[in-house]
Design a protein around this motif. Structure first.
Motif, short mmCIF file in Angstrom:
data_model
loop_
_atom_site.label_atom_id
_atom_site.label_comp_id
_atom_site.label_asym_id
_atom_site.label_seq_id
_atom_site.Cartn_x
_atom_site.Cartn_y
_atom_site.Cartn_z
N ALA A 86 0.83 -1.21 0.00
CA ALA A 86 0.00 0.00 0.00
C ALA A 86 0.86 1.26 0.00
CB ALA A 86 -0.93 0.00 1.22
N TRP A 87 1.94 1.22 0.79
CA TRP A 87 2.84 2.38 0.87
C TRP A 87 3.48 2.67 -0.48
CZ3 TRP A 87 3.87 5.44 5.18
CH2 TRP A 87 4.91 6.36 5.03
N ARG A 88 4.00 1.63 -1.13
CA ARG A 88 4.62 1.82 -2.45
C ARG A 88 3.61 2.34 -3.46
NH1 ARG A 88 9.57 -0.70 -3.37
NH2 ARG A 88 10.39 -1.85 -1.59
N ARG A 89 2.42 1.78 -3.43
CA ARG A 89 1.38 2.20 -4.38
C ARG A 89 1.04 3.68 -4.19
NH1 ARG A 89 -1.87 -1.34 -3.10
NH2 ARG A 89 -3.14 -0.17 -1.59
N ASP A 90 0.89 4.10 -2.94
CA ASP A 90 0.51 5.48 -2.66
C ASP A 90 1.63 6.46 -2.99
OD1 ASP A 90 -1.92 4.59 -1.82
OD2 ASP A 90 -1.49 4.75 0.33
N HIS A 91 2.88 6.11 -2.60
CA HIS A 91 3.98 7.05 -2.75
C HIS A 91 4.56 7.07 -4.15
CE1 HIS A 91 3.62 7.06 1.58
NE2 HIS A 91 4.40 8.12 1.61
N LEU A 92 4.67 5.94 -4.81
CA LEU A 92 5.19 5.93 -6.17
C LEU A 92 4.17 6.48 -7.15
CD1 LEU A 92 7.09 2.53 -6.37
CD2 LEU A 92 8.02 4.81 -6.08
N GLY A 93 2.91 6.54 -6.73
CA GLY A 93 1.88 7.08 -7.61
C GLY A 93 1.79 8.59 -7.54
N ASP A 94 2.48 9.24 -6.59
CA ASP A 94 2.39 10.68 -6.46
C ASP A 94 3.16 11.36 -7.57
OD1 ASP A 94 0.91 10.50 -4.21
OD2 ASP A 94 2.61 10.68 -2.82
N ALA A 95 2.60 12.41 -8.15
CA ALA A 95 3.29 13.19 -9.19
C ALA A 95 3.78 14.47 -8.55
CB ALA A 95 2.35 13.49 -10.35
N GLY A 96 4.81 14.36 -7.74
CA GLY A 96 5.35 15.54 -7.08
C GLY A 96 6.79 15.31 -6.75
N ALA A 97 7.36 16.21 -5.98
CA ALA A 97 8.77 16.12 -5.66
C ALA A 97 8.96 15.38 -4.36
CB ALA A 97 9.38 17.52 -5.56
#
Length: 273
Positions: A86-97
């Motif tokens: 869940a953590w990888r999905r949420d964080h790698l999906g962010d389009a930011g810095a």
């Protein structure tokens, strides 16, 4: 027993369940943050972030804690795997810095309050913590605004300087001139060995201090070197987020360095050899 501060809002339920279990195990065992640091090899400040839901611990840290508190390792790791996905999905999906900004704390799974263990181990303590977190949010916001401002300024300069073939870079653009659009920065790893050290082609630094929320070619160089050392930072994007920090911690442990998740001359030296 410690009174725990509410977890950041928006965490996936699998992450919430896992962190709540870590907190329960810590409370039941009576261990302090310093005890966890001594027994697992991960710093007190790292455990403060793990137990605060601001960073997911490496698998080795979870296994070490399970051993220390005599927990059901298989059951705890099963929860960890769900939380990690869940953590990888949420964080790698962010389009930011890099790492997403710290958000308001609220969660139904964990009672609100303060994390306090005498104030000597990085625990939370009332108004002091509120001030610290407010300052942290302000600094992150300023960094994000600066990033946006610099990117916009760079784009404007490139648009003025890069013109049709045959025009001088110092020439003034004329009406109707086709202007090249600035492209997003992409990083790759091109390894070369010089004077017994590895370089990945993004930066030759051997001393720059790097930590969470920083960005740029130096971070991309770090990520390439981590991959070369067998520690995956989750990709090479030039952003020092939680996955990069976890890879740094794992590498520091493998190289028998001080484990703090930050990169200085000793960590650079170990990764370039």
């Amino acid at each position: 027993m410690a009174r725990w501060k509410a977890l950041p809002a928006g965490l996936d339920p699998a992450v919430v369940e896992f962190v709540a279990e870590l907190r329960r195990l810590k409370d039941a065992s009576g261990l302090s943050l310093r005890d966890l640091a001594t027994g697992t090899g991960y710093s007190s400040s790292s455990w403060e972030r793990y137990l605060g839901g601001r960073l997911l611990p490496p698998r080795e840290a979870v296994e070490s804690m399970a051993t220390m508190v005599a927990a059901d390792t298989a059951r705890l790791l099963a929860r960890y795997d769900r939380a990690s996905d869940a953590w990888r999905r949420d964080h790698l999906g962010d389009a930011g810095a890099g790492e997403e900004p710290l958000r308001e704390h609220a969660d139904a799974f964990v009672s609100s309050g303060e994390l306090g263990e005498g104030g000597g181990e990085g625990g939370y303590d009332g108004a002091a913590v509120a001030g610290k977190e407010t300052g942290s949010r302000a600094r992150r916001l300023l960094r994000q605004l600066a990033t946006v401002g610099l990117s916009a300024a760079a784009g404007a300069v490139i648009a003025v300087l890069v013109m049709e073939p045959g025009h001088s870079a110092s020439a003034t653009a004329k009406p109707g001139t086709t202007v090249a659009a600035a492209k997003p920065v992409t990083y790759t790893c091109h390894f070369v060995r010089k004077a017994g050290l590895w370089y990945a082609g993004n930066s030759a630094t051997r001393t720059d201090h790097l930590q969470v929320d920083m960005w740029g070619p130096e971070v991309a160089e770090l990520q390439c070197l981590l991959q070369h050392a067998g520690e995956s930072p989750g990709g090479v994007d030039g952003n020092f987020g939680p996955l990069t920090e976890a890879a740094v911690i794992s590498a520091q442990k493998a190289f028998h360095l001080d484990v703090d998740g930050q990169v200085g001359p000793r960590t650079w030296a170990a990764l370039r050899r």
